[in-house]
Enzyme design. Structure first.
Site, PDB file in Angstrom:
ATOM      1  N   GLU B  62       0.817  -1.214   0.000  1.00  0.00           N
ATOM      2  CA  GLU B  62       0.000   0.000   0.000  1.00  0.00           C
ATOM      3  C   GLU B  62       0.849   1.262   0.000  1.00  0.00           C
ATOM      4  O   GLU B  62       1.927   1.279   0.595  1.00  0.00           O
ATOM      5  CB  GLU B  62      -0.888   0.024   1.252  1.00  0.00           C
ATOM      6  CG  GLU B  62      -1.850  -1.143   1.321  1.00  0.00           C
ATOM      7  CD  GLU B  62      -2.569  -1.235   2.660  1.00  0.00           C
ATOM      8  OE1 GLU B  62      -3.717  -1.681   2.667  1.00  0.00           O
ATOM      9  OE2 GLU B  62      -1.974  -0.850   3.699  1.00  0.00           O
ATOM     10  N   ASP B 233      -8.013  -4.562  10.177  1.00  0.00           N
ATOM     11  CA  ASP B 233      -7.474  -3.413   9.450  1.00  0.00           C
ATOM     12  C   ASP B 233      -7.297  -3.645   7.960  1.00  0.00           C
ATOM     13  O   ASP B 233      -6.594  -2.909   7.292  1.00  0.00           O
ATOM     14  CB  ASP B 233      -6.158  -2.963  10.070  1.00  0.00           C
ATOM     15  CG  ASP B 233      -5.094  -4.056   9.979  1.00  0.00           C
ATOM     16  OD1 ASP B 233      -5.429  -5.165   9.535  1.00  0.00           O
ATOM     17  OD2 ASP B 233      -3.952  -3.781  10.348  1.00  0.00           O
TER      18      ASP B 233
END
Lengths: 357, 357
Positions: B62, B233
């Site tokens: 990410e 998450d």
């Protein structure tokens, strides 16, 4: 390379210059172009997204990620047209290649120089498929930081050896001419764009202003030429008169990005364009006639940076031109990140040997 | 710092550990929490976007960018749950802070350790506004790499000094207990989640499996507690039973990201949640009653990393704990990138002194 999990190879600006010089600029561009072509041939394997841009009044900062499923690459790049007034580069960049399987970075490198090289290699790859066969004369309008790289790439990959240069700043033309001296070019410094394009089979536009500009007007573009439009590469920044676009067959890298950033931002969103990878894979024709005007509307796409990262990575072992960066935490027990910090306070024999495992 | 335009300060893993140790973990967390709070107070100035994720079968890579208009920051972070089997970290990260005005990076730093610290600091900031006043007992379910940081942050910022630990792997609990020895905690190792939550005013869940799990069931959650849900998450990874969510007042960082990644991915997309920054600025109440269950559905947002980058950057001068990285091309004439390479081949006095200007 020895497997030390905390280490990421880092190619500094100094090492990149040494790599380019040790390789030779021409060979570097030829090999880099081959990597780009290889990646364009397997275009469909890539995860593609338009770059993620953060705009401000002064410029833009962008992240350009992509992945082929095995490696992941991204580039950080800024574009700040006023920077040169303060002795800074308009564009600087760095990039990272990572292993998709474990997410660990495997290369960090400067990409200011590397971007200049990949942009030139990309232009030459496109021209290989789109320019008139046997073209030897290129006009180059805009003689700034990218110009020498373009010239050498077109010489190395297409055999272009006659350059007609023009820049609104004559000192830029003079510097370009001086830097290219002794490299086998016949160079003509011109006093206008009009003069520069006379007799040219390829026209490269690579100016830097962040605004709509008209570097080429319609009357300057005769039949049969290839236009390599490099400088129109962000929203609000174009170089060609709209009428030229309407007369040209337009080839692009990645349409969702080019429609926002390229020359074609001047056209309807459904104006037909051809994706270059389809030409390279032979699915659609490139140049198809002697009077056809071909236009490569280049904005620079993440896959080209990925190719460049792959190329640099593949050259590391042989050249040794990198440093080792202590970038990744590597506790002796992966779940014990906090313990690693505690042990750093009072190194034990175990902790002291971790780096050498 | 001396202005040399090619140089970016780099904080290695080793330097980060030294910075944490020189500062003291508690003080580091307290100061970092203050930076986070400061940035949450000016939440509306930030350019916000959900992180840009590249998913694969093995994990995710990410990029998390944000900007306050003056500085730009981004973090690279991976999440690969199987990595620990091969001696690697599940999560590693590094980050960059840059100047929006000229686009030049001003800091490159490891962020594996720094992310652990900022996640803990963020949890404590949220709990400061949401947990019952005077809470001193925290259950911590999941005793892996993040656990000690959470414990110390809650002690430093809220005064929590009683810990009730549980992990499906008893050796993780033992290690956490050992690492926290002598730091002023009263620690109880528990043999189940049920046992861990008994008498706790705060429950922190921080497990690592990449899957829907039910670490807490509805009957385990009594009135008046604060749940600090850290481990849910990413898409497909949650820790709490849906019924707990329905009984709780839910507080989140950035809803567009939390709806995709957090515990609330189990709920309707329009289920009401409160943005934490509005609590911190006093626009909406945090904890409003003794029997209320508050839930901080933490996923980690780019602004927290930005705060951490700002904090590390501000500590550099005083500590000197960084290296100088030759990351940015800096030709003596900004437009003459190619000339810089040519001159590197045969250093002249001018080129040789560039680095010292």
């Amino acid at each position: 390379m020895q497997e030390r999990l905390n280490i990421v190879p880092f190619v500094s600006v100094d090492h990149m210059m040494k790599l380019v010089l040790a390789t030779g600029v021409e060979r570097f561009l030829i090999e880099l172009a081959a990597y780009i072509e290889e990646d364009f041939r397997r275009w469909e394997c890539f995860d593609k997204t338009p770059r993620i841009a953060s705009h401000s009044a002064e410029g833009v900062i962008e992240l350009m990620p992509t992945s082929d499923g095995e490696a992941y690459g991204f580039k950080y790049v800024n574009g700040h047209p006023k920077n040169t007034r303060f002795g800074r580069q308009t564009v600087t960049a760095f990039g990272v290649l990572a292993d998709v399987g474990n997410g660990y970075p495997i290369l960090l490198t400067e990409m200011t120089i590397l971007t200049a090289l990949r942009t030139a290699a990309m232009s030459a790859v496109a021209a290989k498929y789109l320019a008139p066969k046997g073209a030897r004369t290129m006009a180059m309008i805009g003689n700034g930081a990218q110009s020498e790289f373009q010239a050498i790439a077109f010489k190395a990959i297409l055999g272009v050896d006659k350059l007609r240069l023009y820049d609104i700043d004559p000192s830029a033309t003079a510097r370009c001419q001086k830097n290219l001296a002794g490299m086998g070019f016949e160079i003509t410094a011109c006093s206008s764009s009009q003069e520069a394009v006379e007799g040219a089979e390829i026209v490269t536009t690579v100016t830097a202003d962040k605004q709509y500009a008209t570097i080429l007007t319609d009357n300057m573009v005769g039949p049969g030429i290839h236009i390599n439009a490099v400088g129109g590469d962000c929203p609000g920044k174009t170089e060609l008169h709209r009428d030229i676009l309407l007369r040209s067959d337009i080839f692009v890298e990645y349409p969702p990005q080019t429609r926002i950033e390229g020359e074609i931002q001047q056209l309807d969103p459904d104006h037909p364009v051809t994706e270059l990878w389809k030409v390279i894979t032979g699915q659609v024709p490139g140049r198809s006639g002697g009077r056809q005007i071909t236009l490569f509307d280049s904005v620079g796409f993440a896959i080209e940076d990925f190719s460049a990262l792959r190329y640099v990575r593949d050259r590391l072992k042989e050249t040794g031109l990198y440093e080792e960066l202590d970038l990744l935490a590597d506790p002796d027990e992966p779940r014990d990140l906090f313990g690693m910090i505690l042990r750093a306070a009072k190194p034990t024999p175990v902790a002291a040997t971790v780096g050498a495992l």
